[in-house]
Motif scaffolding. Sequence first.
Motif, PDB file in Angstrom:
ATOM      1  N   GLU A 206       1.450  27.135   6.148  1.00  0.00           N
ATOM      2  CA  GLU A 206       1.423  27.746   7.472  1.00  0.00           C
ATOM      3  C   GLU A 206       2.768  27.660   8.182  1.00  0.00           C
TER       4      GLU A 206
ATOM      5  N   PRO B  49      -8.350  32.648   4.621  1.00  0.00           N
ATOM      6  CA  PRO B  49      -8.049  32.668   6.053  1.00  0.00           C
ATOM      7  C   PRO B  49      -6.553  32.626   6.363  1.00  0.00           C
TER       8      PRO B  49
ATOM      9  N   GLY C 140      -9.346  34.152  10.273  1.00  0.00           N
ATOM     10  CA  GLY C 140     -10.689  33.590  10.269  1.00  0.00           C
ATOM     11  C   GLY C 140     -10.671  32.119   9.914  1.00  0.00           C
ATOM     12  N   ARG C 141     -11.885  31.623   9.667  1.00  0.00           N
ATOM     13  CA  ARG C 141     -12.032  30.199   9.365  1.00  0.00           C
ATOM     14  C   ARG C 141     -12.507  30.019   7.930  1.00  0.00           C
ATOM     15  N   GLU C 142     -12.032  28.965   7.304  1.00  0.00           N
ATOM     16  CA  GLU C 142     -12.377  28.684   5.909  1.00  0.00           C
ATOM     17  C   GLU C 142     -13.881  28.571   5.708  1.00  0.00           C
ATOM     18  N   GLU C 143     -14.558  27.927   6.633  1.00  0.00           N
ATOM     19  CA  GLU C 143     -16.006  27.739   6.487  1.00  0.00           C
ATOM     20  C   GLU C 143     -16.790  29.050   6.592  1.00  0.00           C
ATOM     21  N   ASP C 144     -16.170  30.106   7.087  1.00  0.00           N
ATOM     22  CA  ASP C 144     -16.834  31.404   7.186  1.00  0.00           C
ATOM     23  C   ASP C 144     -16.587  32.307   5.975  1.00  0.00           C
TER      24      ASP C 144
END
Length: 193
Positions: free
Chosen positions: A66, A133, A138-142
């Motif tokens: 990142e 992501p 977005g989010r990793e868990e999604d």
Amino acid sequence: MGHREDLLEGAKRCLLRKGFARTTARDIVKESGTNLASIGYHYGSKDALLAQAYVSIVEDMGDAFEGDGAGLSAEPGSLERFQEVWSNIVGTMRKPGSIWHLSMEVVVMGDQMPEVRDHLARAQREAGRGLVPLLMGGREEDVSDETADTLGLFYVTLMTGLIAQWSFDPETAPGAEQLTEGLRQVIAGATKS
């Protein structure tokens, strides 16, 4: 820290210094200040501990992907974001003592280290789930299993090839600009009427 954490940290240091094949259980015990029985008790085997240590080292690389905490500036899903993320990833490969050489060791010696290979093969899906992501937002868990198994594994495959090229010949290995231009050409070819 307890023995479990001490073993993991010691194994990480051994991996970075000696690699998978040359690291012995005694090396890990010496580095961690624990005892041989602790490896079996906490991890089952030296190979399982080394595999977990490698996964932990790779997970620690997330911040570098990142931009070392600076965050990503380009819009998710854009070619600019693609180039920004891959530029950060390539940056980790340029560093002396890059951890990515360990990946090539597993590929080459996988049959001789089945427990390590099997553990890391299972971790590939989750690696892809983490890359989605970064590149798409977005989010990793999604990230759905379907997306992890398609787009995520596409990114993992790209990463594995890049690791191989940077390990084999860093002088001619592609940078983020070349990867982005290649993707741009694929998109142009795929969208021709």
